[in-house]
Design an enzyme around this catalytic site. Sequence first.
Site, PDB file in Angstrom:
ATOM      1  NE  ARG A   1     -13.464  29.832 -24.461  1.00 27.08           N
ATOM      2  CZ  ARG A   1     -13.136  28.594 -24.119  1.00 27.08           C
ATOM      3  NH1 ARG A   1     -11.928  28.320 -23.676  1.00 27.08           N
ATOM      4  NH2 ARG A   1     -13.999  27.604 -24.245  1.00 27.08           N
ATOM      5  CG  ASP A   2     -11.809  26.064 -26.877  1.00 27.26           C
ATOM      6  OD1 ASP A   2     -10.581  26.011 -26.680  1.00 27.26           O
ATOM      7  OD2 ASP A   2     -12.576  25.133 -26.622  1.00 27.26           O
TER       8      ASP A   2
ATOM      9  CG  HIS B   1     -16.711  22.668 -25.464  1.00 28.05           C
ATOM     10  ND1 HIS B   1     -16.673  24.013 -25.804  1.00 28.05           N
ATOM     11  CD2 HIS B   1     -15.416  22.255 -25.459  1.00 28.05           C
ATOM     12  CE1 HIS B   1     -15.408  24.378 -25.992  1.00 28.05           C
ATOM     13  NE2 HIS B   1     -14.627  23.319 -25.783  1.00 28.05           N
TER      14      HIS B   1
ATOM     15  CG  HIS C   1     -11.637  20.114 -28.008  1.00 24.78           C
ATOM     16  ND1 HIS C   1     -10.690  21.046 -28.354  1.00 24.78           N
ATOM     17  CD2 HIS C   1     -12.431  20.716 -27.102  1.00 24.78           C
ATOM     18  CE1 HIS C   1     -10.893  22.166 -27.678  1.00 24.78           C
ATOM     19  NE2 HIS C   1     -11.948  21.991 -26.901  1.00 24.78           N
TER      20      HIS C   1
ATOM     21  CB  CYS D   1      -7.117  22.802 -23.619  1.00 22.46           C
ATOM     22  SG  CYS D   1      -7.094  23.252 -21.859  1.00 22.46           S
TER      23      CYS D   1
ATOM     24  CG  ASN E   1     -12.878  24.024 -30.066  1.00 23.26           C
ATOM     25  OD1 ASN E   1     -13.519  23.745 -29.062  1.00 23.26           O
ATOM     26  ND2 ASN E   1     -11.848  24.858 -30.052  1.00 23.26           N
TER      27      ASN E   1
HETATM   28 MG    MG Z   1     -12.391  23.577 -25.483  1.00 24.44          MG
END
Ligand code: MG
Length: 313
Positions: free
Chosen positions: A15-16, A207, A209, A240, A249
């Site tokens: 996803r990310d 979460h 980065h 992002c 990430n």
């Molecule tokens: Mg992210």
Amino acid sequence: MELPATAEIVEVAPRDGLQDEPPLPLSERTELLRLLARAGLRRIEFASFVHPRWIPSLADADELARMRPLAPGVVWSALVPNGKGLERALRAGVDEVTIVVSASDAHNRANLNRTTAESLAGVPELARRARAAGVRVRGAVATAFGCPFEGAVPYGRVADVALVYAEAGADEIVLADTIGVGHPRQVAELADYLRERVGPDVRLALHLHDRRGFALANVLAGLLCGIRVFDAAVTGVGGCPYAPGAPGNVATESVVSFLASMGVETGVDPDRLREAGSYLAERLALARGAAHEIRAGTGGRAARATGKESGTV
Ligand code: MG
């Protein structure tokens, strides 16, 4: 040093990691999920149920969800930016959803086209519908450590979002360092502050980065203040689309080996994880090359649609 025996990784590369990349075919995203599950990852954020107009790379979330039998025992987690996304995710039979709201208005507007307060007003109903369907709820606070537009974000703004999630019955609150500006002291202070404002038993996740290696230091700070769940993306892919300059990430390989070296078990097999990473790196290199050729042929970089309800974190 007091460390837990185990910690949990939520793999977010599908996803990310892929949201700001040229689209990979469904068959390759499916193979990536199979390889990640084979490596022992037990929670995978496999997609975002966002309109493909905003993030073309994450189209076909519904089809991807049908591949669940390929990865038995895995919690299939998905990001949902709004009610429509939640409806699709529930129909697709996901196990867990992540709702996202930014602590800073400017990022929330860029990401979801609403103010933070407007997004928060919708949280209780989203969480209620998910829980009624037996689906776990993660409440993610984007820009919890800093905003690309507003700079520093006061802890009080993060707590305002976290409180709404907690009252809505979220199973876990994810503190997202969307642009990788957080440091260990901030992790510890924010965790303390939230336990005071939201409650001592609030279940927190990080979460992260990674900018200049701060992310692993933040993992350690998190462990030392009782956080046991960490989002990470194999190969450190990611960014992002609505946070200019956001780094990738934190790499799952780094987190797994960092934790293992201190005796904290994650259940992930490093060799198989490397195989998943090699596969992703190879497929992405080809997709980036093809995208570059297309752009060169049309005389420049394709324009990106401006963010409306994209729901990234
Ligand atoms: Mg992210």
